[in-house]
Motif scaffolding. Structure first.
Motif, PDB file in Angstrom:
ATOM      1  N   LEU A   1       0.815  -1.217   0.000  1.00  0.00           N
ATOM      2  CA  LEU A   1       0.000   0.000   0.000  1.00  0.00           C
ATOM      3  C   LEU A   1       0.853   1.275   0.000  1.00  0.00           C
ATOM      4  CD1 LEU A   1      -2.743  -1.046   2.601  1.00  0.00           C
ATOM      5  CD2 LEU A   1      -2.894  -1.090   0.101  1.00  0.00           C
ATOM      6  N   HIS A   2       2.189   1.084  -0.061  1.00  0.00           N
ATOM      7  CA  HIS A   2       3.126   2.228  -0.052  1.00  0.00           C
ATOM      8  C   HIS A   2       2.969   3.073   1.202  1.00  0.00           C
ATOM      9  CE1 HIS A   2       4.180   1.253  -4.179  1.00  0.00           C
ATOM     10  NE2 HIS A   2       2.898   1.246  -4.493  1.00  0.00           N
ATOM     11  N   ARG A   3       2.768   2.382   2.327  1.00  0.00           N
ATOM     12  CA  ARG A   3       2.691   3.063   3.621  1.00  0.00           C
ATOM     13  C   ARG A   3       3.997   2.844   4.375  1.00  0.00           C
ATOM     14  NH1 ARG A   3      -2.744   4.341   4.523  1.00  0.00           N
ATOM     15  NH2 ARG A   3      -1.872   5.664   6.163  1.00  0.00           N
ATOM     16  N   ASN A   4       4.168   3.574   5.452  1.00  0.00           N
ATOM     17  CA  ASN A   4       5.411   3.508   6.224  1.00  0.00           C
ATOM     18  C   ASN A   4       5.396   2.326   7.195  1.00  0.00           C
ATOM     19  OD1 ASN A   4       6.485   5.845   5.048  1.00  0.00           O
ATOM     20  ND2 ASN A   4       5.383   7.163   6.498  1.00  0.00           N
ATOM     21  N   TRP A   5       6.583   1.737   7.429  1.00  0.00           N
ATOM     22  CA  TRP A   5       6.702   0.651   8.392  1.00  0.00           C
ATOM     23  C   TRP A   5       6.407   1.120   9.811  1.00  0.00           C
ATOM     24  CZ3 TRP A   5      10.215   1.555  12.255  1.00  0.00           C
ATOM     25  CH2 TRP A   5      11.200   2.523  12.016  1.00  0.00           C
ATOM     26  N   GLN A   6       6.550   2.426  10.046  1.00  0.00           N
ATOM     27  CA  GLN A   6       6.269   2.959  11.382  1.00  0.00           C
ATOM     28  C   GLN A   6       4.834   2.680  11.822  1.00  0.00           C
ATOM     29  OE1 GLN A   6       7.913   4.611   9.008  1.00  0.00           O
ATOM     30  NE2 GLN A   6       9.571   5.878   9.829  1.00  0.00           N
ATOM     31  N   GLU A   7       3.915   2.551  10.858  1.00  0.00           N
ATOM     32  CA  GLU A   7       2.515   2.301  11.209  1.00  0.00           C
ATOM     33  C   GLU A   7       2.341   0.932  11.870  1.00  0.00           C
ATOM     34  OE1 GLU A   7      -0.114   3.031   7.940  1.00  0.00           O
ATOM     35  OE2 GLU A   7       0.977   4.830   7.321  1.00  0.00           O
ATOM     36  N   ALA A   8       3.168  -0.053  11.484  1.00  0.00           N
ATOM     37  CA  ALA A   8       3.125  -1.368  12.135  1.00  0.00           C
ATOM     38  C   ALA A   8       3.578  -1.254  13.588  1.00  0.00           C
ATOM     39  CB  ALA A   8       4.002  -2.364  11.379  1.00  0.00           C
ATOM     40  N   VAL A   9       4.613  -0.455  13.826  1.00  0.00           N
ATOM     41  CA  VAL A   9       5.099  -0.251  15.195  1.00  0.00           C
ATOM     42  C   VAL A   9       4.050   0.485  16.025  1.00  0.00           C
ATOM     43  CG1 VAL A   9       6.938   0.770  16.596  1.00  0.00           C
ATOM     44  CG2 VAL A   9       7.476  -0.233  14.370  1.00  0.00           C
ATOM     45  N   ILE A  10       3.376   1.459  15.411  1.00  0.00           N
ATOM     46  CA  ILE A  10       2.315   2.197  16.121  1.00  0.00           C
ATOM     47  C   ILE A  10       1.162   1.265  16.477  1.00  0.00           C
ATOM     48  CG2 ILE A  10       0.572   4.006  15.862  1.00  0.00           C
ATOM     49  CD1 ILE A  10       2.620   5.553  14.164  1.00  0.00           C
ATOM     50  N   LEU A  11       0.823   0.322  15.591  1.00  0.00           N
ATOM     51  CA  LEU A  11      -0.241  -0.644  15.890  1.00  0.00           C
ATOM     52  C   LEU A  11       0.125  -1.504  17.093  1.00  0.00           C
ATOM     53  CD1 LEU A  11      -2.921  -1.974  15.204  1.00  0.00           C
ATOM     54  CD2 LEU A  11      -1.693  -3.470  13.602  1.00  0.00           C
ATOM     55  N   VAL A  12       1.395  -1.921  17.173  1.00  0.00           N
ATOM     56  CA  VAL A  12       1.846  -2.675  18.344  1.00  0.00           C
ATOM     57  C   VAL A  12       1.681  -1.839  19.604  1.00  0.00           C
ATOM     58  CG1 VAL A  12       3.852  -3.723  19.460  1.00  0.00           C
ATOM     59  CG2 VAL A  12       3.441  -4.127  17.038  1.00  0.00           C
ATOM     60  N   MET A  13       1.990  -0.550  19.524  1.00  0.00           N
ATOM     61  CA  MET A  13       1.840   0.336  20.678  1.00  0.00           C
ATOM     62  C   MET A  13       0.372   0.464  21.091  1.00  0.00           C
ATOM     63  SD  MET A  13       4.553   3.305  19.506  1.00  0.00           S
ATOM     64  CE  MET A  13       4.225   4.357  20.910  1.00  0.00           C
ATOM     65  N   LEU A  14      -0.538   0.570  20.114  1.00  0.00           N
ATOM     66  CA  LEU A  14      -1.971   0.679  20.426  1.00  0.00           C
ATOM     67  C   LEU A  14      -2.497  -0.597  21.067  1.00  0.00           C
ATOM     68  CD1 LEU A  14      -3.252   2.511  17.193  1.00  0.00           C
ATOM     69  CD2 LEU A  14      -2.944   3.482  19.485  1.00  0.00           C
ATOM     70  N   LEU A  15      -2.102  -1.756  20.533  1.00  0.00           N
ATOM     71  CA  LEU A  15      -2.531  -3.029  21.119  1.00  0.00           C
ATOM     72  C   LEU A  15      -1.976  -3.189  22.529  1.00  0.00           C
ATOM     73  CD1 LEU A  15      -2.120  -5.405  18.026  1.00  0.00           C
ATOM     74  CD2 LEU A  15      -4.257  -4.576  19.022  1.00  0.00           C
ATOM     75  N   SER A  16      -0.739  -2.753  22.730  1.00  0.00           N
ATOM     76  CA  SER A  16      -0.139  -2.819  24.064  1.00  0.00           C
ATOM     77  C   SER A  16      -0.884  -1.909  25.035  1.00  0.00           C
ATOM     78  CB  SER A  16       1.345  -2.426  23.999  1.00  0.00           C
ATOM     79  OG  SER A  16       2.055  -3.288  23.140  1.00  0.00           O
ATOM     80  N   ALA A  17      -1.256  -0.725  24.568  1.00  0.00           N
ATOM     81  CA  ALA A  17      -2.021   0.188  25.421  1.00  0.00           C
ATOM     82  C   ALA A  17      -3.369  -0.424  25.799  1.00  0.00           C
ATOM     83  CB  ALA A  17      -2.225   1.522  24.702  1.00  0.00           C
ATOM     84  N   MET A  18      -4.006  -1.120  24.862  1.00  0.00           N
ATOM     85  CA  MET A  18      -5.277  -1.784  25.149  1.00  0.00           C
ATOM     86  C   MET A  18      -5.106  -2.841  26.246  1.00  0.00           C
ATOM     87  SD  MET A  18      -7.541  -4.173  22.595  1.00  0.00           S
ATOM     88  CE  MET A  18      -6.313  -5.486  22.738  1.00  0.00           C
ATOM     89  N   ILE A  19      -4.006  -3.635  26.156  1.00  0.00           N
ATOM     90  CA  ILE A  19      -3.745  -4.655  27.173  1.00  0.00           C
ATOM     91  C   ILE A  19      -3.513  -4.013  28.535  1.00  0.00           C
ATOM     92  CG2 ILE A  19      -2.112  -6.451  27.886  1.00  0.00           C
ATOM     93  CD1 ILE A  19      -1.647  -6.999  24.899  1.00  0.00           C
ATOM     94  N   ALA A  20      -2.748  -2.923  28.568  1.00  0.00           N
ATOM     95  CA  ALA A  20      -2.473  -2.238  29.831  1.00  0.00           C
ATOM     96  C   ALA A  20      -3.758  -1.717  30.461  1.00  0.00           C
ATOM     97  CB  ALA A  20      -1.488  -1.089  29.597  1.00  0.00           C
ATOM     98  N   VAL A  21      -4.638  -1.151  29.644  1.00  0.00           N
ATOM     99  CA  VAL A  21      -5.915  -0.632  30.157  1.00  0.00           C
ATOM    100  C   VAL A  21      -6.780  -1.761  30.714  1.00  0.00           C
ATOM    101  CG1 VAL A  21      -8.087   0.470  29.501  1.00  0.00           C
ATOM    102  CG2 VAL A  21      -5.919   1.412  28.688  1.00  0.00           C
ATOM    103  N   VAL A  22      -6.805  -2.894  30.018  1.00  0.00           N
ATOM    104  CA  VAL A  22      -7.588  -4.052  30.488  1.00  0.00           C
ATOM    105  C   VAL A  22      -7.098  -4.504  31.860  1.00  0.00           C
ATOM    106  CG1 VAL A  22      -8.071  -6.504  30.076  1.00  0.00           C
ATOM    107  CG2 VAL A  22      -8.274  -4.867  28.210  1.00  0.00           C
ATOM    108  N   PHE A  23      -5.784  -4.608  32.032  1.00  0.00           N
ATOM    109  CA  PHE A  23      -5.251  -5.048  33.320  1.00  0.00           C
ATOM    110  C   PHE A  23      -5.463  -3.994  34.404  1.00  0.00           C
ATOM    111  CE2 PHE A  23      -2.287  -7.968  30.861  1.00  0.00           C
ATOM    112  CZ  PHE A  23      -2.941  -9.120  31.274  1.00  0.00           C
TER     113      PHE A  23
END
Length: 444
Positions: free
Chosen positions: A153-175
């Motif tokens: 899609l000609h997007r930046n690899w940084q977006e994959a790292v940001i997705l990991v950060m968002l999923l991690s934030a979701m886990i932290a909020v759940v706990f």
């Protein structure tokens, strides 16, 4: 209901853990192109991440005891967020990159032990633990697949790292939103029956203590029978029997005197190091070779992880028919053959076939390795700790060595180094089979 929710949260945590580990391992080409890093610098970052993982695995017991389980389960996704965030800022200098990799490695090790502990306490047999590792493998598949989609899609690899950060934030909020009872094992009781938690726990502890006493008595009796049989033939089993009868006498020497244990250490060093090196450098090699685009190389890495998942699903049934020692030899030979085919071939169809074959051969090594070393891991903190530490050293040394070779020579030469490591693994597996057979003959 609470137990199922807790296990599902553990599965999601391990999925994100696998996703983070493989994405950060696959950043070599992106960091070289976008940030101007050298291969040696990127491989140094991978070694620092592996060091953080091993360091925290060694200290996680103390950390969990001091910080309490809820705080630890909140801390590891926070470390994921901090590590990935610093990596995104790494263009400002390599020190930031190294710091981010260290933080993500510490979170990785903390996640491994705390989530393993959470699932083990459910006591539902091997199924939840198998599904937990399947979740990690699924995350390892999703990471390179996401990078390949972003490339298409000609997007930046940084977006994959940001997705990991968002999923991690979701886990932290759940706990963070859970009460203290969420982190305690749920007691089974009849509907409508009120049972106080503390007496039930004490009863369970008493029952476990009684079972442990019975097991120790049986072990004492078996050890006595073995010693009487060996007196006639003058076979010395004293170090092993002393270790079983009196754990306080166990030390490093009885382990290091056993060829099988040294063989298990060699197998762990080679396998864990090769796995980290394959995750980090296979996609980069396929891209540099010019046969595949970066997106296609990431897709092939996802195919590799799909094969690993499928093999691990079928591995239990296969091991019922073939001994673990023979399996390790076959897997080593297959891994060497197919990885050599990947390195030597220039036709895309042959490489795709070789990647599938490599996944089939390489995927079953991890469970076979654990079963082969089961007598040293099960119920023995020193043996398991030493084996895992040696494996962690392999994951630190080999990616750094390959990155250095890639910097000074070519990436192809670096990947060829993995073939040599797998050849050493196969040789150790052959010797391991001989040592195992001789060990069994001594005990009969």
């Amino acid at each position: 209901m609470k137990t199922n929710y807790r296990i599902m949260t553990a599965f999601v945590s391990f999925f994100v853990n696998g996703m983070m580990a493989v994405i950060t391992a696959n950043l070599a080409g992106y960091l070289v192109n976008d940030y101007g890093f050298s291969y040696r610098m990127v491989s140094s970052g991978l070694s620092i991440q592996a060091f953080g993982n091993v360091f925290m695995v060694a200290l996680s017991g103390i950390v969990i005891k001091r910080l309490h389980r809820k705080n630890v389960l909140i801390l590891f996704p926070v470390l994921f967020i901090a590590g990935c965030g610093v990596i995104l800022l790494a263009k400002a200098g390599p020190l930031l990159f190294f710091t981010g990799m260290l933080l993500s490695g510490i979170g990785w090790g903390l996640c491994n032990n705390s989530i393993h502990l959470l699932v083990q306490e459910e006591g539902r047999g091997p199924a939840p633990m198998n599904l937990l590792h399947m979740s990690y493998a699924a995350g390892s598949f999703a990471g390179p697949f996401l990078l390949s989609v972003l490339s298409v899609l000609h997007r930046n690899w940084q977006e994959a790292v940001i997705l990991v950060m968002l999923l991690s934030a979701m886990i932290a909020v759940v706990f963070m939103c859970q009460g203290e009872t969420f982190f305690e094992r749920e007691l089974e009781q009849e509907p409508g029956q009120k049972v106080e938690q503390k007496p039930v726990q004490e009863a369970e502890l008493m029952q476990k203590s009684e079972q442990k006493l019975v097991q120790e008595a049986e072990l004492m009796q078996k050890s006595k029978q073995i010693s009487e049989q060996k007196l006639e033939t003058k076979l010395e089993l004293k170090p092993e029997l002393e270790k079983k009868l009196d754990p306080a006498k166990a030390s490093v020497l009885p382990f290091l005197k056993q060829k099988r244990f040294l063989g298990c250490m060699g197998l762990y060093f080679c396998y864990v190091g090769a796995e980290g090196a394959v995750n980090a450098w296979l996609a980069e090699y396929l891209t540099i070779s010019g046969i595949f685009s970066r997106a296609q190389a990431q897709q092939l890495l996802s195919v590799l992880w799909i094969m690993i998942i499928l093999v691990r699903l079928c591995n239990t049934g296969i091991m019922r028919k073939i001994s673990t020692q023979k399996m390790l030899i076959c897997q080593g030979v297959g891994s060497v053959f197919f990885l050599m085919l990947i390195v030597m071939s220039w036709h895309w169809l042959v490489i795709v076939f070789a990647v599938v074959g490599f996944g089939v051969s390489f995927g079953g090594i991890s469970p076979c390795n654990a079963i082969n070393a089961g007598s040293y891991i099960s119920g023995n903190g020193f043996g398991s700790g030493l084996l895992f530490a040696v494996g962690g050293i392999g994951s630190m040394i080999l990616p750094l060595l390959i990155g250095t070779i890639a910097q000074d020579f070519t990436v192809k030469n670096g990947v060829s180094c993995i073939v040599v490591v797998l050849m050493i693994f196969t040789g150790i597996a052959v010797m391991n089979a001989r040592w195992t057979d001789s060990h069994r003959q001594e005990l009969t």
